[in-house]
Scaffold this active site. Sequence first.
Site, PDB file in Angstrom:
ATOM      1  CB  CYS A  18      -0.986  -0.035   1.165  1.00  0.00           C
ATOM      2  SG  CYS A  18      -2.364   1.125   0.961  1.00  0.00           S
ATOM      3  CG  HIS A  31      -3.795  -3.485   3.138  1.00  0.00           C
ATOM      4  ND1 HIS A  31      -2.805  -3.046   3.985  1.00  0.00           N
ATOM      5  CD2 HIS A  31      -4.377  -2.364   2.642  1.00  0.00           C
ATOM      6  CE1 HIS A  31      -2.776  -1.728   4.006  1.00  0.00           C
ATOM      7  NE2 HIS A  31      -3.728  -1.286   3.203  1.00  0.00           N
ATOM      8  CD  GLU A  68      -1.475  -5.992   5.483  1.00  0.00           C
ATOM      9  OE1 GLU A  68      -1.454  -4.793   5.806  1.00  0.00           O
ATOM     10  OE2 GLU A  68      -1.216  -6.386   4.323  1.00  0.00           O
TER      11      GLU A  68
END
Length: 507
Positions: free
Chosen positions: A78, A165, A167
């Site tokens: 990001c 993202h 994660e």
Amino acid sequence: MNKILILDFGSQVTQLIGRRLREMNVYCEIYPFNKFPAPDASVKGVILSGSPCSVRDKNAPQVDLSTIKGKLPLLGICYGAQYIAHKYGGKVEASDTREYGRAMLKKVVDSPLLKGVSPVTQVWMSHGDTISALPENAQVIASTDDVENAAYQFAGEATYAVQFHPEVYHTDEGAKILANFAQGICGCEASWTPASFIESTVEALQKQIGTDKVILGLSGGVDSTVAAVLLDKAIGPQLTCIFVNNGLLRKNEFEDVLASYKDMGLNVIGADASADFLKALKGVEEPEAKRKAIGRVFVETFDKYARRIEGARWLAQGTIYPDVIESAGIDGIASKIKSHHNVGGLPEKMNLKVVEPLRMLFKDEVRRVGRALGIKEELIGRHPFPGPGLGIRVIGEVTKEKLDTLREADDIFIKALRKAGLYDKIWQAGVILLPVRSVGVMGDERTYENPVALRAVVSTDAMTADWYPFQPEFLRDVSNEIIRKVRGVNRVVYDISSKPPATIEWE
């Protein structure tokens, strides 16, 4: 041990990057972008996190990548992706349509970062800027309908970047992407296991402490329990634990937990100071004032008992990695940074050195280590419990009568959760005694008594939490039992607020 460095630019989900890597047994460490150590031979790769900032801001966070880019594998996420593009000749602009939420990622070319990832896969976007042009020696590897340069890589070096993202759970194959980077590109071994942690930590503790004596404050919670057993394994009789009864514990908790610890062979002193805490709380209603009063008396009590232990040189604390990360702080960027005070003021007051054997573990890892140490499941699986205890679940002034009422209602609720097989599905649960009176009818008599609120939430790390959707029959039965058995309570409500905007505790 091989490791990945994660440079934090203030994203609220930076910790999730670390958690995902640890879940695949890859060791990593998180540092503020402006405080990270020079990479040594153990560092096999670096990840740049997201951020609430824009790279176009005048005071946007900057990092010197001269010792990293082109020399070590690098992954920008990001803001990290936009920073790399901006820094090396690309162009970052405000997006006409801010992309937030789910998007479908389509692979453009084959790349080691996306090896084994589906040709089209769901990802999670959260950015207002977008990379409109890549640096000269970079190429796009994946796009979405709205973002052409959703993922890119540099030619001739192991530098990769994604504007989504990986994660977060909403990115379906995010774990695969992170594994491709950490294990495939960086070559990290999956050797970060509870057994390896215990072995290396016991050895390090023995070297650090030597023949000195150590004092540890037990709370009955998971973190302090695992820290105590780990230290006991390392230094045995050199460790003395102090368990303070502040009078704000759950029903029979002081006696039950003390018995559990003694069964484990720990050297534990039980310090009953409940009268002192109640005296300090008399007339105090404001939540922060209550916390300070409880903290002050705890320090005084702990100090009194600790000074009886001759030759103590160390104070052990159950600090865990989220405490360390949040305490490090990123001035002016992260929206919420807290100071960590485990037993505030004691090390300086008593001239003790601090030892924190769990400071590199996340909460779920603490539990894994505890199980590997053979600690009983009823201790390892315990819900988190606030340091001020029931003192912040009695809204308003705390009295012995109110605490006794709350303890009985809380005991009924927790036992009902266990009986229904729900306790382990819930992150945290408890009862709150409300400072209002409600009208009721019991038998032929009119009552004017206290309501209580039930609180039960599901979470992974307490950063966010959702209320647990009980079956109506369960709530009905718990309510009926509390009202029948607990004198002073004639109404039960269930708190269906999520975090955010609410918090888990009421005070």
